[in-house]
Design a protein around this motif. Structure first.
Motif, PDB file in Angstrom:
ATOM      1  N   ASP A   1      42.478  48.244  52.030  1.00  0.00           N
ATOM      2  CA  ASP A   1      41.162  47.950  52.599  1.00  0.00           C
ATOM      3  C   ASP A   1      40.676  46.599  52.079  1.00  0.00           C
ATOM      4  O   ASP A   1      41.289  45.989  51.195  1.00  0.00           O
ATOM      5  CB  ASP A   1      40.172  49.056  52.249  1.00  0.00           C
ATOM      6  CG  ASP A   1      39.145  49.277  53.362  1.00  0.00           C
ATOM      7  OD1 ASP A   1      38.912  48.328  54.132  1.00  0.00           O
ATOM      8  OD2 ASP A   1      38.597  50.387  53.443  1.00  0.00           O
ATOM      9  N   GLN A   2      39.552  46.142  52.606  1.00  0.00           N
ATOM     10  CA  GLN A   2      39.068  44.803  52.310  1.00  0.00           C
ATOM     11  C   GLN A   2      38.804  44.616  50.816  1.00  0.00           C
ATOM     12  O   GLN A   2      38.057  45.393  50.200  1.00  0.00           O
ATOM     13  CB  GLN A   2      37.777  44.536  53.088  1.00  0.00           C
ATOM     14  CG  GLN A   2      37.940  44.584  54.594  1.00  0.00           C
ATOM     15  CD  GLN A   2      38.876  43.513  55.126  1.00  0.00           C
ATOM     16  OE1 GLN A   2      39.054  42.470  54.502  1.00  0.00           O
ATOM     17  NE2 GLN A   2      39.490  43.774  56.272  1.00  0.00           N
ATOM     18  N   PRO A   3      39.394  43.591  50.198  1.00  0.00           N
ATOM     19  CA  PRO A   3      39.184  43.350  48.771  1.00  0.00           C
ATOM     20  C   PRO A   3      37.861  42.626  48.511  1.00  0.00           C
ATOM     21  O   PRO A   3      37.344  41.924  49.381  1.00  0.00           O
ATOM     22  CB  PRO A   3      40.367  42.456  48.398  1.00  0.00           C
ATOM     23  CG  PRO A   3      40.662  41.697  49.656  1.00  0.00           C
ATOM     24  CD  PRO A   3      40.369  42.645  50.786  1.00  0.00           C
ATOM     25  N   ALA A   4      37.357  42.801  47.306  1.00  0.00           N
ATOM     26  CA  ALA A   4      36.164  42.046  46.900  1.00  0.00           C
ATOM     27  C   ALA A   4      36.556  40.668  46.379  1.00  0.00           C
ATOM     28  O   ALA A   4      35.761  39.727  46.421  1.00  0.00           O
ATOM     29  CB  ALA A   4      35.404  42.817  45.822  1.00  0.00           C
ATOM     30  N   ASP A   5      37.776  40.559  45.894  1.00  0.00           N
ATOM     31  CA  ASP A   5      38.227  39.313  45.271  1.00  0.00           C
ATOM     32  C   ASP A   5      39.604  38.944  45.825  1.00  0.00           C
ATOM     33  O   ASP A   5      40.612  39.537  45.449  1.00  0.00           O
ATOM     34  CB  ASP A   5      38.285  39.490  43.750  1.00  0.00           C
ATOM     35  CG  ASP A   5      38.720  38.226  43.017  1.00  0.00           C
ATOM     36  OD1 ASP A   5      38.964  37.205  43.684  1.00  0.00           O
ATOM     37  OD2 ASP A   5      38.825  38.273  41.778  1.00  0.00           O
ATOM     38  N   ARG A   6      39.631  37.994  46.726  1.00  0.00           N
ATOM     39  CA  ARG A   6      40.897  37.540  47.302  1.00  0.00           C
ATOM     40  C   ARG A   6      41.567  36.456  46.463  1.00  0.00           C
ATOM     41  O   ARG A   6      42.767  36.222  46.590  1.00  0.00           O
ATOM     42  CB  ARG A   6      40.673  36.993  48.719  1.00  0.00           C
ATOM     43  CG  ARG A   6      40.255  38.038  49.737  1.00  0.00           C
ATOM     44  CD  ARG A   6      39.920  37.413  51.080  1.00  0.00           C
ATOM     45  NE  ARG A   6      39.541  38.447  52.042  1.00  0.00           N
ATOM     46  CZ  ARG A   6      40.396  39.063  52.851  1.00  0.00           C
ATOM     47  NH1 ARG A   6      41.681  38.739  52.816  1.00  0.00           N
ATOM     48  NH2 ARG A   6      39.996  40.003  53.688  1.00  0.00           N
ATOM     49  N   LEU A   7      40.778  35.779  45.652  1.00  0.00           N
ATOM     50  CA  LEU A   7      41.295  34.616  44.944  1.00  0.00           C
ATOM     51  C   LEU A   7      42.088  34.963  43.686  1.00  0.00           C
ATOM     52  O   LEU A   7      43.174  34.416  43.457  1.00  0.00           O
ATOM     53  CB  LEU A   7      40.138  33.676  44.583  1.00  0.00           C
ATOM     54  CG  LEU A   7      40.517  32.381  43.854  1.00  0.00           C
ATOM     55  CD1 LEU A   7      41.511  31.555  44.678  1.00  0.00           C
ATOM     56  CD2 LEU A   7      39.270  31.566  43.539  1.00  0.00           C
ATOM     57  N   SER A   8      41.582  35.868  42.863  1.00  0.00           N
ATOM     58  CA  SER A   8      42.217  36.136  41.566  1.00  0.00           C
ATOM     59  C   SER A   8      43.678  36.573  41.684  1.00  0.00           C
ATOM     60  O   SER A   8      44.534  36.081  40.936  1.00  0.00           O
ATOM     61  CB  SER A   8      41.412  37.182  40.787  1.00  0.00           C
ATOM     62  OG  SER A   8      40.141  36.674  40.472  1.00  0.00           O
ATOM     63  N   PRO A   9      44.017  37.514  42.607  1.00  0.00           N
ATOM     64  CA  PRO A   9      45.432  37.871  42.728  1.00  0.00           C
ATOM     65  C   PRO A   9      46.302  36.673  43.110  1.00  0.00           C
ATOM     66  O   PRO A   9      47.448  36.567  42.648  1.00  0.00           O
ATOM     67  CB  PRO A   9      45.434  38.939  43.828  1.00  0.00           C
ATOM     68  CG  PRO A   9      44.059  39.531  43.785  1.00  0.00           C
ATOM     69  CD  PRO A   9      43.158  38.378  43.460  1.00  0.00           C
ATOM     70  N   ARG A  10      45.765  35.780  43.923  1.00  0.00           N
ATOM     71  CA  ARG A  10      46.551  34.603  44.321  1.00  0.00           C
ATOM     72  C   ARG A  10      46.713  33.620  43.165  1.00  0.00           C
ATOM     73  O   ARG A  10      47.755  32.971  43.044  1.00  0.00           O
ATOM     74  CB  ARG A  10      45.910  33.963  45.556  1.00  0.00           C
ATOM     75  CG  ARG A  10      46.167  34.807  46.798  1.00  0.00           C
ATOM     76  CD  ARG A  10      45.501  34.319  48.046  1.00  0.00           C
ATOM     77  NE  ARG A  10      45.967  35.152  49.179  1.00  0.00           N
ATOM     78  CZ  ARG A  10      45.257  35.428  50.255  1.00  0.00           C
ATOM     79  NH1 ARG A  10      44.024  34.931  50.393  1.00  0.00           N
ATOM     80  NH2 ARG A  10      45.754  36.184  51.212  1.00  0.00           N
ATOM     81  N   LYS A  11      45.726  33.524  42.334  1.00  0.00           N
ATOM     82  CA  LYS A  11      45.877  32.703  41.126  1.00  0.00           C
ATOM     83  C   LYS A  11      46.959  33.283  40.230  1.00  0.00           C
ATOM     84  O   LYS A  11      47.800  32.550  39.686  1.00  0.00           O
ATOM     85  CB  LYS A  11      44.550  32.634  40.364  1.00  0.00           C
ATOM     86  CG  LYS A  11      43.529  31.683  40.956  1.00  0.00           C
ATOM     87  CD  LYS A  11      42.279  31.620  40.072  1.00  0.00           C
ATOM     88  CE  LYS A  11      41.288  30.583  40.582  1.00  0.00           C
ATOM     89  NZ  LYS A  11      40.053  30.541  39.740  1.00  0.00           N
ATOM     90  N   ARG A  12      46.924  34.618  40.078  1.00  0.00           N
ATOM     91  CA  ARG A  12      47.945  35.256  39.237  1.00  0.00           C
ATOM     92  C   ARG A  12      49.331  35.089  39.835  1.00  0.00           C
ATOM     93  O   ARG A  12      50.310  34.864  39.104  1.00  0.00           O
ATOM     94  CB  ARG A  12      47.611  36.736  39.037  1.00  0.00           C
ATOM     95  CG  ARG A  12      46.365  36.983  38.199  1.00  0.00           C
ATOM     96  CD  ARG A  12      46.243  38.434  37.767  1.00  0.00           C
ATOM     97  NE  ARG A  12      45.996  39.333  38.880  1.00  0.00           N
ATOM     98  CZ  ARG A  12      44.791  39.747  39.267  1.00  0.00           C
ATOM     99  NH1 ARG A  12      43.697  39.304  38.638  1.00  0.00           N
ATOM    100  NH2 ARG A  12      44.648  40.591  40.283  1.00  0.00           N
TER     101      ARG A  12
END
Length: 419
Positions: free
Chosen positions: A193-204
């Protein structure tokens, strides 16, 4: 069709193409030396041969229960050899890390080249190259839906170490076999489902990949590739490794980019992406598949998109920068037949592209003669390319037309049915 009929049809076709300025002998020579990387996971429904057998996960499913799937690496190699005998031209084999061939019970972060020595010995006997993939799915440390982008640093490190170990295996393949191994990194990371934070996983993910590929390896032996996906089962709303992420990553890190025909929106096609990506990416890898319902990974057919992919490669003279591989798994049909059908269709599409009067078509376009361009493109479809294909099969000592099916049926009766 007997040998004399094939030869007669080829000579007639050769003259037809000559009138169009196309050299069939040159096309055949190029086809003969362009390998298709045949994926091992069609032969056993993506189960692999780890001692700790695990259930499929990561949005991967193989449907059907056709009898005779390979249960061991020995059986899988025998099945692939049978497929090789029915497929003309050069071949490679694409392995996943779960296809380890060793009596040692080793987890994925500890795999070493020695665990794949039997594959290399076999590849030398077959005269083929090997490609590789770390397997970041179907494992207890991927059950949360995250691997290289996992918020837990220890789990993230496990998968980083797996990719590092996989690169050493891939390099080993390249050194031993004299041809670089493309190692493709795909991960199932995402959210339902829709995440609250799309950026942090991509940084990791970015940081994990940077660490995983930090050691420089000579591209004579090993080439890193990264592969995007639009969504997956269990990751319908958000995929960490999106197209924008990996295109940017490959362009800034100098890796290859893997384009999978099933990993985009249903109205997108990778044939349209190849030329653009070639401007920014030196090497590309293709996963040719048939996304009947998005990423359903059906057996490659001789369809419009497969033909368009090969036309883009040939028209833009990109064959020397391209690794062409297959990616499908169908357990509802004879698995060897699936390899033969899919690989031969990819080769047919490539041959048809090689037989296009590309110089004439491009010249018409440059002169804004779009009438001639369209006419030449459409007439190319009905040129006698199939006669050239039949001749290629004859030339390569493989069955012409559907004759290969008799061999598959006999093998099924004698070998597969006994499993």
């Amino acid at each position: 069709m007997n040998k004399d009929q094939v030869l007669a049809a080829y000579e007639q076709a050769k003259e037809v193409f000559k009138q169009q300025g196309v050299d069939t002998e040159q096309a055949l020579a190029q086809l003969a030396k362009t390998p298709i990387s045949m994926h091992c996971w069609q032969g056993d429904d993506v189960k692999g041969f780890e001692i700790a057998q695990r259930e499929l996960s990561g949005g991967i499913q193989a449907t059907g229960n056709y009898p005779g799937k390979a249960r061991t690496a020995v059986e899988l190699r025998a099945d692939m050899e049978k497929a090789f005998s029915l497929i003309p031209g050069a071949k490679r084999v694409n392995l996943h890390a779960i296809y380890i061939d060793s009596e040692e019970d080793v987890d994925r972060d500890k795999i070493e080249p020695r665990h794949f020595e039997r594959w290399v010995t076999w590849a030398k006997e077959q005269g083929i190259g090997l490609d590789f993939n770390p397997s970041l799915f179907s494992h207890e440390k991927s059950d949360d839906g995250f691997t290289l982008s996992h918020p837990d640093a220890e789990i993230r490190q496990f998968w980083i170490d797996h990719v590092k170990a996989s690169r050493k295996v891939s390099e080993y393949f390249g050194r031993e076999l004299g041809t670089p191994s493309y190692m493709n990194i795909w991960i199932p990371d995402g959210m339902k489902d829709q995440p609250a934070d799309r950026l942090s996983p991509r940084k990791r993910l970015q940081e994990s990949l940077d660490e995983a590929i930090s050691e420089k390896i000579d591209t004579k032996y090993h080439i890193d590739a990264v592969e995007c996906k639009l969504f997956g089962i269990g990751a319908e709303a958000y995929t960490v490794g999106s197209n924008e992420f990996y295109l940017s990553y490959a362009a800034t890190r100098g890796t290859a980019l893997c384009l999978d025909a099933g990993h985009f929106h249903p109205t997108e096609v990778i044939s349209d992406k190849i030329s653009t990506c070639s401007l920014y990416i030196e090497n590309m890898q293709l996963h040719v598949t048939r996304p009947m319902r998005w990423d359903s990974d059906h057996i490659v057919s001789f369809d419009d998109e497969t033909q368009a992919i090969m036309r883009e490669i040939v028209r833009n003279e990109l064959l020397d920068r391209m690794s062409i591989g297959l990616d499908f798994f169908d357990a509802s049909v004879n698995r060897i037949a699936a390899w033969v059908i899919g690989t031969r269709n990819a080769q047919k599409a490539l041959l048809k592209a090689l037989l296009e009067p590309v110089a004439k078509i491009k010249a018409a376009e440059q002169e804004f003669d779009y009438t001639s361009r369209l006419a030449l493109m459409e007439e190319a479809h009905s040129q006698p390319w199939a006669a050239v294909w039949d001749y290629f099969c004859l030339q390569q000592n493989t069955p012409v037309g559907p004759d290969w099916l008799e061999d598959v049926k006999a093998y099924e009766k004698e070998v597969l049915a006994q499993r």
